[in-house]
Design an enzyme around this catalytic site. Structure first.
Site, PDB file in Angstrom:
ATOM      1  N   ASP A 109       0.826  -1.210   0.000  1.00 16.76           N
ATOM      2  CA  ASP A 109       0.000   0.000   0.000  1.00 16.76           C
ATOM      3  C   ASP A 109       0.860   1.261   0.000  1.00 16.76           C
ATOM      4  O   ASP A 109       2.068   1.215   0.295  1.00 16.76           O
ATOM      5  CB  ASP A 109      -0.888  -0.039   1.260  1.00 16.76           C
ATOM      6  CG  ASP A 109      -2.226   0.652   1.053  1.00 16.76           C
ATOM      7  OD1 ASP A 109      -2.338   1.467   0.117  1.00 16.76           O
ATOM      8  OD2 ASP A 109      -3.143   0.377   1.832  1.00 16.76           O
TER       9      ASP A 109
ATOM     10  N   ASP B  91     -10.948   1.838  -3.046  1.00 17.76           N
ATOM     11  CA  ASP B  91     -11.473   1.565  -1.699  1.00 17.76           C
ATOM     12  C   ASP B  91     -12.993   1.569  -1.705  1.00 17.76           C
ATOM     13  O   ASP B  91     -13.615   1.266  -0.694  1.00 17.76           O
ATOM     14  CB  ASP B  91     -10.969   2.629  -0.700  1.00 17.76           C
ATOM     15  CG  ASP B  91      -9.590   2.277  -0.172  1.00 17.76           C
ATOM     16  OD1 ASP B  91      -9.135   1.147  -0.411  1.00 17.76           O
ATOM     17  OD2 ASP B  91      -8.967   3.141   0.484  1.00 17.76           O
TER      18      ASP B  91
HETATM   19  C1  GLA Z   1      -5.773   1.963   2.194  1.00 17.88           C
HETATM   20  C2  GLA Z   1      -6.141   0.775   1.317  1.00 17.88           C
HETATM   21  C3  GLA Z   1      -7.133  -0.103   2.041  1.00 17.88           C
HETATM   22  C4  GLA Z   1      -6.539  -0.571   3.342  1.00 17.88           C
HETATM   23  C5  GLA Z   1      -6.106   0.623   4.184  1.00 17.88           C
HETATM   24  C6  GLA Z   1      -5.331   0.178   5.413  1.00 17.88           C
HETATM   25  O1  GLA Z   1      -6.835   2.824   2.348  1.00 17.88           O
HETATM   26  O2  GLA Z   1      -6.647   1.207   0.102  1.00 17.88           O
HETATM   27  O3  GLA Z   1      -7.492  -1.199   1.235  1.00 17.88           O
HETATM   28  O4  GLA Z   1      -5.461  -1.429   3.089  1.00 17.88           O
HETATM   29  O5  GLA Z   1      -5.278   1.509   3.450  1.00 17.88           O
HETATM   30  O6  GLA Z   1      -4.897   1.216   6.173  1.00 17.88           O
END
Ligand code: GLA
Length: 720
Positions: free
Chosen positions: A471, A541
């Site tokens: 990420d 997300d």
């Molecule tokens: C980001 C990612 C999510 C998750 C969060 C964790 O927003 O897109 O899928 O992994 O971080 O903090």
């Protein structure tokens, strides 16, 4: 195919459907001649368009003017007043360069970029050397043709042979000139949880530009452009597209000049860039993938998909069936302990789900997003026995284990930051700018990247994971490094990106059998360069199926379905509260790499019980997702419905999805299925009927009337 005509000094680059030609003119400049539908070789000197000439500066010792030359790699401040590709500044502060043709060669294999920016793999490559005879500055232009995909890649290397220092104020990957501007510009716009929404802009005199200075590719403007001839749609019309294979700040612009010509410029964003080149040094730009389609946006997408699959994504993974995961994030966020994970994993036994991903929260003091990033040590209080205990529990239940990391980041509340505050990007004397309570590690520094390399190697090798989600959850700000002198601070962003590539290369090569998934606050850093390391990327997300029809289709305009990671989540959706039935949530997630994201304890029993069959169904069609051709029917960004059809290359199999957002109460869903072979008869399993492809594509099909919003159907087609 690449050819050169000695007599007319013309280069011909031919793909299956396109020709790109340039020639050395009588003044020695490399000028653009033609880009469009494939044409035979010819002497382009017959073609003499006249441009607005008044008050335009002339080329010294020539009867021509600079404004007339459609420079292949344009420079500024001499008389071509359109957007330049290159602005070198010498020690006196002069910013001119006058590039003329010096030599060329055709290499049998495309050379990689030395500094580590990923490029597409390729064969025959034309290298043209341009030089400024006044200074000794030279530029190498690299061209590779991908015949079947109708893609041309371009990049440049700027070599300082001036005997003194040169600072590059701008070094784009390419400028491409067109004789007219009868186009509409298509870009992919958005924000977090609304990535890659197509936007269409009418060109006007002057510049239309997108891009960003956030140091990373973002959800806001994708590093993609497409020029569309009037009347272009999914199936017809000429499209000239660009996709930059790069993960940092980028810039794209289309400039229409006073004569109505237009120039597309793209590359690293000059606003957040300056690069000092000592004598003898070179700078390598990222690669640009130009795509030509004379059969609309559908053909453009299919060509880009084949290009990324065959020449960018790691062959180890590109056509390998991917595991169906359950990711912990939407279901648990930070609130878990070992027992909750064990309960979840136990529940997954025989569910059909094949891999459990432990997302954020397993390390350091990471109980919320305020602490812990940088401390990549298992939180033994939460997870006694460490990650291996979780991996073992997965094994006992017949599934695999996956882990989340965010290696480029540090929280101020972390042991790493307390030990090395100067490792975070910030300007001394000012408060560091937080974003999601975190700072960006200065990956322009080798010692920082090396430290994270060692740590990540240890974490991954001891974790028992066979999948890693990487990420990246904030943009770069301040753009200042403790390690760089004042006159090199403009290099920070690009050096940061090179540091990211170095870590990604190291980890993916160290663990070739671990599947890496990219992520960046959803699909922000979804770009061609990341695909070289991550065969799949978390698309957004936002897991709401209705929003996803737009986000996934926008993403898959450029990138293959096999790279777009989609999860079925709980309804009502945690982000927007929308209630959508399990059928549609599943059907929309089928349009890429399929998975789940929910709290096992809250997921309705009947929905949990259908997972096994849904996963089995996915595995019946996932070879189409990995290898097939995508055809889009009616378009969700413009209307209430969409049709997505993925067809095998031999046209023998297809999987079509129909989606209708609101129920119009008027009639039953009636739609055409694109992409089928007209002369084949397809048996549709769900309806047990056999219909010729030409009929399904032209007349279409009627489905039973639905009595709900957000409804969908899938159809599995097999040629008899
Ligand atoms: C980001 C990612 C999510 C998750 C969060 C964790 O927003 O897109 O899928 O992994 O971080 O903090």
């Amino acid at each position: 195919m690449i050819g050169f005509n000695e007599e007319t000094k013309t280069f011909f680059l031919n793909g299956k459907n396109f020709t790109y030609a340039m020639r050395v003119n009588s003044d020695g400049y490399l000028t653009h001649c033609y880009y469009g539908a494939r044409v035979p070789e010819c002497d382009f000197r017959y073609f003499k368009p006249e441009w607005v000439k008044s008050f335009n500066p002339g080329i010294p010792d020539s009867k021509h003017i600079y404004a007339d030359i459609m420079q292949e790699y344009s420079t500024a401040y001499l008389g071509d007043f359109r957007e330049p590709a290159l602005v070198p500044e010498d020690e006196r502060g002069a910013r001119v360069a006058d590039l003329s043709y010096l030599s060329h060669e055709i290499l049998p294999v495309k050379p990689a970029i030395g500094s580590g920016i990923p490029t597409s793999r390729g064969g025959e490559t034309l290298v043209i050397v341009l030089s400024d005879k006044n200074t000794g500055l030279s530029v190498k232009l690299f061209y590779t043709v991908y015949d079947e995909e109708n893609i041309l890649t371009r990049r440049a290397e700027i070599i300082n042979g001036t005997g003194s220092t040169v600072t590059l104020r701008r070094a784009l990957s390419a400028t491409v000139d067109y004789y007219d501007s009868d186009f509409e510009l298509m870009t992919l716009e958005g924000h977090h949880a609304r990535e890659k929404t197509p936007e269409f802009t009418k060109l006007h005199h002057g510049r239309t530009s997108i891009g960003n200075i956030r140091g990373t590719t973002t959800a806001n403007h994708a590093n993609f452009t497409a020029l569309l001839r009037p009347g272009t749609d999914e199936e017809k019309g000429e499209v000239f597209a660009t996709s930059l294979i790069y993960s940092g700040s980028h810039y794209e612009s289309v400039e229409v000049d006073e004569s109505g010509r237009c120039r597309v410029s793209t590359g690293i964003n000059p606003e957040s860039f300056a690069w000092k080149l000592e004598n003898g040094e070179k700078f390598e730009t990222p690669e640009l993938a130009l795509c030509y389609s004379n059969r609309g946006l559908g053909q453009m997408s299919r060509q880009y998909h084949d290009f990324f699959r065959n020449y960018v994504i790691n062959p180890r993974w590109v056509y390998t069936r991917r595991p169906v995961v359950l990711n912990s994030w939407e279901g648990m966020h930070f609130s878990f302990d070992r027992q909750r994970l064990f309960d979840t994993i136990d529940a997954l036994k025989d569910s059909g789900i094949e891999l459990f991903v432990l997302d954020d929260g397993w390390f350091g003091a990471r109980n919320n997003d305020k602490a812990g990033l940088g401390d990549w040590f298992v939180n033994e209080e939460k997870l006694p026995g460490g990650l291996i205990a979780i991996a073992d529990r997965c094994k006992q239940n017949g599934i695999k284990f996956g882990l989340w990391i965010e290696p480029e980041m540090v929280n101020p509340d972390s042991d790493l930051y307390r030990a090395h505050p100067d490792w975070a990007i910030a300007v001394p004397g000012r408060p560091a700018v937080p974003s999601r309570n975190q700072y960006v590690l200065d990956f322009s520094r080798e010692e920082v990247v090396d430290y994270i390399k060692k740590l990540m190697y240890k974490v991954i090798s001891e974790s028992g994971a066979s999948y890693i989600k990487w990420d990246m959850n904030r943009p770069l700000t301040e753009n200042w490094s403790y390690a760089l002198p004042a006159d090199r601070q403009g290099e920070l962003q690009h050096r940061f990106v090179l540091g990211v590539y170095s870590l990604a290369k190291y980890l993916t090569e160290s663990f070739p059998d671990i599947l890496f998934e990219g992520c960046s606050g959803g699909g922000a850093r979804f770009d061609g360069a990341m695909l070289a390391y991550f065969p799949q990327i978390w698309t957004s997300d936002n897991t709401d199926a209705d929003d996803r029809t737009v986000i996934q289709l926008g993403t898959e305009l450029v990138f293959p379905m096999s790279s777009s990671s989609n999860h079925v989540s709980l309804s009502p959706n945690i982000r927007n509260g929308r209630i959508i039935c399990a059928d549609t949530r599943t059907n929309i997630a089928y349009g890429g790499i399929f998975g789940y994201e929910f709290d096992v304890a809250k997921y309705p029993k009947e929905e949990f019980e259908r997972i096994k069959a849904d996963v089995e169904k996915y595995h019946e069609i996932d070879d189409l997702i990995l290898r097939g051709d995508l055809y889009r029917g009616c378009n969700r960004t413009e209307g209430n419905e969409c049709v997505i059809c993925v067809v095998s290359k031999d046209k023998k199999r297809a999987f079509a999805t129909y989606y209708q957002a609101l129920n119009p109460h008027k009639q039953n869903p009636r739609f055409k299925i694109p992409g089928l072979a007209g002369d084949k008869i397809y048996h549709i399993a769900e309806l047990d009927v056999s219909v010729p492809g030409a009929v399904l594509s032209n007349l279409g099909i009627c489905m039973p009337r639905v009595k709900k919003d957000f409804a969908s159907y899938t159809l599995t087609l097999e040629a008899e």
